[in-house]
Design a protein around this motif. Structure first.
Motif, PDB file in Angstrom:
ATOM      1  N   ARG A 277       0.834  -1.205   0.000  1.00  0.00           N
ATOM      2  CA  ARG A 277       0.000   0.000   0.000  1.00  0.00           C
ATOM      3  C   ARG A 277       0.866   1.252   0.000  1.00  0.00           C
ATOM      4  O   ARG A 277       0.523   2.263  -0.637  1.00  0.00           O
ATOM      5  CB  ARG A 277      -0.926  -0.009   1.229  1.00  0.00           C
ATOM      6  CG  ARG A 277      -1.945   1.132   1.211  1.00  0.00           C
ATOM      7  CD  ARG A 277      -2.869   1.071   2.396  1.00  0.00           C
ATOM      8  NE  ARG A 277      -2.159   1.183   3.662  1.00  0.00           N
ATOM      9  CZ  ARG A 277      -2.737   1.183   4.860  1.00  0.00           C
ATOM     10  NH1 ARG A 277      -4.063   1.067   4.934  1.00  0.00           N
ATOM     11  NH2 ARG A 277      -2.008   1.273   5.955  1.00  0.00           N
ATOM     12  N   PRO A 288      -8.586   2.258  -6.503  1.00  0.00           N
ATOM     13  CA  PRO A 288      -9.172   0.936  -6.178  1.00  0.00           C
ATOM     14  C   PRO A 288      -8.154  -0.029  -5.580  1.00  0.00           C
ATOM     15  O   PRO A 288      -8.470  -0.774  -4.644  1.00  0.00           O
ATOM     16  CB  PRO A 288      -9.693   0.464  -7.525  1.00  0.00           C
ATOM     17  CG  PRO A 288      -9.962   1.711  -8.288  1.00  0.00           C
ATOM     18  CD  PRO A 288      -8.906   2.679  -7.884  1.00  0.00           C
ATOM     19  N   ALA A 289      -6.938  -0.025  -6.059  1.00  0.00           N
ATOM     20  CA  ALA A 289      -5.941  -0.958  -5.535  1.00  0.00           C
ATOM     21  C   ALA A 289      -5.568  -0.609  -4.098  1.00  0.00           C
ATOM     22  O   ALA A 289      -5.395  -1.488  -3.235  1.00  0.00           O
ATOM     23  CB  ALA A 289      -4.704  -0.925  -6.422  1.00  0.00           C
ATOM     24  N   GLU A 291      -7.549   1.020  -1.915  1.00  0.00           N
ATOM     25  CA  GLU A 291      -8.702   0.676  -1.064  1.00  0.00           C
ATOM     26  C   GLU A 291      -8.766  -0.822  -0.802  1.00  0.00           C
ATOM     27  O   GLU A 291      -9.093  -1.264   0.311  1.00  0.00           O
ATOM     28  CB  GLU A 291      -9.993   1.153  -1.726  1.00  0.00           C
ATOM     29  CG  GLU A 291     -10.134   2.675  -1.737  1.00  0.00           C
ATOM     30  CD  GLU A 291     -11.425   3.100  -2.389  1.00  0.00           C
ATOM     31  OE1 GLU A 291     -12.111   2.222  -2.990  1.00  0.00           O
ATOM     32  OE2 GLU A 291     -11.782   4.298  -2.298  1.00  0.00           O
ATOM     33  N   ASP A 292      -8.426  -1.620  -1.848  1.00  0.00           N
ATOM     34  CA  ASP A 292      -8.450  -3.074  -1.663  1.00  0.00           C
ATOM     35  C   ASP A 292      -7.387  -3.507  -0.661  1.00  0.00           C
ATOM     36  O   ASP A 292      -7.626  -4.365   0.207  1.00  0.00           O
ATOM     37  CB  ASP A 292      -8.231  -3.757  -3.019  1.00  0.00           C
ATOM     38  CG  ASP A 292      -8.267  -5.266  -2.889  1.00  0.00           C
ATOM     39  OD1 ASP A 292      -9.342  -5.796  -2.513  1.00  0.00           O
ATOM     40  OD2 ASP A 292      -7.221  -5.911  -3.124  1.00  0.00           O
ATOM     41  N   ARG A 295      -8.537  -2.629   2.844  1.00  0.00           N
ATOM     42  CA  ARG A 295      -9.512  -3.600   3.354  1.00  0.00           C
ATOM     43  C   ARG A 295      -8.841  -4.903   3.774  1.00  0.00           C
ATOM     44  O   ARG A 295      -9.153  -5.462   4.845  1.00  0.00           O
ATOM     45  CB  ARG A 295     -10.549  -3.865   2.250  1.00  0.00           C
ATOM     46  CG  ARG A 295     -11.638  -4.848   2.661  1.00  0.00           C
ATOM     47  CD  ARG A 295     -12.592  -5.069   1.513  1.00  0.00           C
ATOM     48  NE  ARG A 295     -11.878  -5.510   0.314  1.00  0.00           N
ATOM     49  CZ  ARG A 295     -11.438  -6.762   0.107  1.00  0.00           C
ATOM     50  NH1 ARG A 295     -11.614  -7.686   1.030  1.00  0.00           N
ATOM     51  NH2 ARG A 295     -10.799  -7.075  -1.010  1.00  0.00           N
ATOM     52  N   ARG A 296      -7.860  -5.350   2.978  1.00  0.00           N
ATOM     53  CA  ARG A 296      -7.169  -6.602   3.309  1.00  0.00           C
ATOM     54  C   ARG A 296      -6.315  -6.438   4.572  1.00  0.00           C
ATOM     55  O   ARG A 296      -6.209  -7.359   5.394  1.00  0.00           O
ATOM     56  CB  ARG A 296      -6.299  -7.020   2.123  1.00  0.00           C
ATOM     57  CG  ARG A 296      -7.137  -7.499   0.909  1.00  0.00           C
ATOM     58  CD  ARG A 296      -6.273  -7.719  -0.322  1.00  0.00           C
ATOM     59  NE  ARG A 296      -5.283  -8.757  -0.046  1.00  0.00           N
ATOM     60  CZ  ARG A 296      -4.265  -9.068  -0.886  1.00  0.00           C
ATOM     61  NH1 ARG A 296      -4.115  -8.374  -2.002  1.00  0.00           N
ATOM     62  NH2 ARG A 296      -3.427 -10.035  -0.569  1.00  0.00           N
TER      63      ARG A 296
END
Length: 700
Positions: A277, A288-289, A291-292, A295-296
């Motif tokens: 990140r 989007p990457a 945010e993903d 979340r992970r």
């Protein structure tokens, strides 16, 4: 004896019932109206003076330590809950409470008024409610709150003082026990020297200086001390393994968790995701990457916390198991040591017992020495007990009892009064107002005890009631009512009751002519009216000529009833100033003559005591078939007995609700004691409605 008691009891019961019925009959209406007025007024006063009161309460729990209370055998430190809570209403605590400005805001408040407001109620076992009742709910809550706080502080100081006193007692007792051991040791030294001198020429004594026996006693004492210490240590180990809330070593627990491979793998995954990140952060947080990856990372951290908790639980269980195993190993070692000590204690006790028996069999000094050894043993045991008690107090933060506030420290202000309305006070006021007039009426009747029915006469005086006489019709000044049918019916009923009495008197007497007196216990009991009506009834019934004599020289009244002259009468005849023929005058009724009282010139008793009265009666017997004499009251005039004694019979008049039972009883006793032949009683004044319901009415 039993029959007499039953008769007395029956008379008392009859008299009580009569008093109540008379009070209800005579005073019922007035008492009822007065009672309603009093009840209404009392209820109004209660409602006017009543103000609602509120109960503010706070719960305290009294936890007592029975083990602490049983440390000393004398029991001086044992307490119960009542004695513990007693200071709540003591002057000491209430005076402290009055120092608070919130409590002292009322000018009329003092220790006694506070004591009246406060009470303690047991709720359930150790739980007690301290309650203050006051018209102001806020003030009641303030008093309870401040009182409980002062009480808790007072009890804390008292507990500390009690514990200090107990510790001082233990120190004194331990010092006394130690001093006792030293004294016994000195006595043993003296006895040892005496034994050595006494046995110097004999065979070798058993343990001449007592060294071996003293050593064995010391060894036995050490074994017992060690055994007790091992028992305490074993108990602490067992308690530590059984307590699920026991604290574990935080460092050891953290070390067990940090070395877990699964936790290390998750931490590595989190670091890798955070690095990815960070490398994409230049694209912005909303990419989007990014945010993903965020979340992970969040899911990985949540998984990390779950894993840490799971590993911590497993590590705690493992450490507890390890600690329990270590404790079990230590306990096994301690138990082995305890078994070894038990064996040594048994051997030492056997050796001490053997040496003691041998010393007792040698000589007197040896026996005294053995007794002193036993005393030393008891002294050591006593010292050991006091030391054990001291250890028990110091090893635990013990206290005799503890007072705890149950619930929130701030007392809630009560919203509802104890009673919404004073129903109990209202009921008491209304009941008191209603029944007080009836009780007063019953008290008046009981005070006077008037006769209200013929049964009282029969039971109390054992005198026959010849007949009941209806009450005279009510007098009126309205001529129209005197000719009414109702008045005529009442008058005829009265005359019929008089005729009935006259007939019974005639049938009950066998002598002819009949001379009888009509008397009463006191004045205003209807004797004059009764005598005049009996004379009229006798004259009208064709029984022959009838003479009515007014012998009441003090207060004559027959002349007014029959419209006769008082100028010449009985007093003049007895005084010798007038002849009997000139004194007797006819009346408007056929066959009825009257001899009025005449003029009183001397004491009436002199007239009836000089023999002239008896001569007069002999003369009238020759001229008349029936002679009726109105005498003075028996209790008021002494000549009444002399008059009735010379007559053939005496009729005693009793007027309902007027004659008193005590007066009638005394009058009857005087008549009987004087030799007067009492024919019976005439019960007058019976209400006409009651007379009709009892005897019926038979009109023309």
């Amino acid at each position: 004896m039993s029959t007499h008691r039953n008769r007395v009891a029956s008379q008392s019961q009859t008299e009580t019932i009569s008093v109540l019925t008379t009070a209800l009959r005579k005073w019922g209406l007035l008492a009822g109206v007065t009672g309603v007025a009093l009840a209404t007024g009392a209820a109004a006063v209660v409602l006017w003076l009543w103000e609602p009161v509120y109960d503010a309460q706070q719960f305290v729990r009294v936890v007592q330590n029975r083990e602490y209370a049983d440390i000393l055998e004398d029991g001086h430190n044992k307490s119960d809950s009542k004695s513990i809570l007693a200071p709540l209403t003591s002057d000491l605590l209430l005076n402290r409470l009055l120092l608070d400005e919130a409590v002292r805001q009322r000018a009329d408040i003092d220790a006694q008024s506070l004591r009246n407001k406060i009470r303690v109620e047991g709720n359930n076992g150790e739980l007690y409610a301290v309650i203050c009742r006051d018209a102001s709910p806020a003030y009641a809550a303030t008093v309870v709150q401040q009182l409980v706080r002062e009480f808790v502080r007072y009890q804390q100081a008292y507990r500390d003082e009690s514990l200090q006193k107990l510790q001082e007692t233990l120190v004194v007792e331990i010092a006394n026990a130690d001093e006792n051991i030293k004294r016994i040791s000195r006595d043993l030294t003296t006895l040892s020297e005496q034994r050595l001198l006494a046995n110097s020429g004999d065979k070798k004594p058993v343990d001449p200086d007592g060294t071996f026996l003293a050593e064995m006693l010391k060894r036995l004492y050490d074994y017992q001390i060690e055994k007790r210490q091992i028992a305490d240590q074993t108990r602490r180990l067992e308690n530590s393994t059984e307590d699920p809330n026991a604290e574990l070593d935080a460092a050891e627990l953290q070390l067990a968790i940090s070395r877990a491979p699964s936790l290390l793998a998750i931490e590595a995954q989190v670091r890798e995701l955070e690095n990815q990140r960070a490398s994409l952060s230049r694209n912005g947080a909303r990419h989007p990457a990014v945010e993903d990856l965020t979340r992970r990372i969040t899911e990985a951290k949540r998984q990390l916390e779950t894993e840490k908790k799971s590993l911590a639980d497993a590590a705690r269980a493992s450490l507890r198991l390890k600690k329990k195993q270590e404790a079990a190993s230590e306990i096994a070692v301690l138990e082995a040591r305890t078994a070894f000590l038990d064996s040594n204690i048994a051997e030492a006790e056997t050796e001490v017992d053997r040496l003691t028996r041998r010393l007792q069999s040698t000589n007197k000094l040896d026996f005294e020495f053995a007794q002193k050894i036993k005393e030393q043993e008891r002294a050591y045991q006593r010292l050991d007990d006091w030391l054990a008690k001291k250890d028990r107090i110091e090893s635990k933060s013990m206290s005799l009892y503890q007072v705890l506030i149950e619930g929130p420290d701030a007392v809630a202000v009560p919203l509802q009064p104890v009673e919404k309305y004073p129903f109990r006070l209202l009921g008491m006021a209304i009941a008191g107002g209603l029944f007080l007039p009836f009780l007063a009426a019953a008290g008046i009747e009981y005070r006077w005890r008037r006769i209200s029915n013929p049964e009282q006469v029969r039971q109390q005086f054992e005198v026959d009631v010849l007949s009941e006489v209806a009450d005279l019709p009510t007098r009126t000044s309205r001529p129209a009512l005197l000719t009414s049918r109702r008045f005529t019916r009442q008058l005829r009923l009265y005359e019929e009751s008089i005729d009935n009495l006259s007939t019974l008197i005639t049938l009950a007497t066998e002598k002819r002519p009949i001379v009888f007196s009509v008397t009463s216990a006191a004045s205003n009991e209807g004797k004059t009216t009764m005598a005049s009506q009996l004379a009229i009834s006798s004259a009208r019934s064709n029984h022959g000529r009838t003479l009515l004599i007014d012998a009441d020289l003090r207060s004559p009244s027959l002349h007014r009833l029959l419209d006769a002259s008082l100028d010449c009468g009985l007093g003049d005849v007895l005084a010798g100033s007038v002849s009997l023929e000139d004194a007797i005058s006819p009346t408007s009724i056929e066959n009825l003559d009257i001899l009025t009282a005449g003029k009183l010139r001397s004491n009436p008793r002199r007239y009836f005591s000089n023999g002239h009265w008896e001569e007069l009666l002999d003369k009238v017997r020759e001229q008349y078939d029936q002679v009726i004499i109105d005498t003075p009251p028996v209790l008021a005039a002494s000549e009444s007995l002399t008059i009735s004694l010379k007559c053939d019979y005496a009729l005693l008049c009793v007027l309902r609700d007027v004659s008193r039972s005590s007066s009638v009883k005394r009058a009857h006793e005087r008549l009987v004691a004087s030799g007067v032949n009492v024919l019976g009683c005439a019960f007058g004044g019976v209400p006409q409605s009651e007379y009709i319901s009892k005897y019926g009415s038979y009109e023309y």
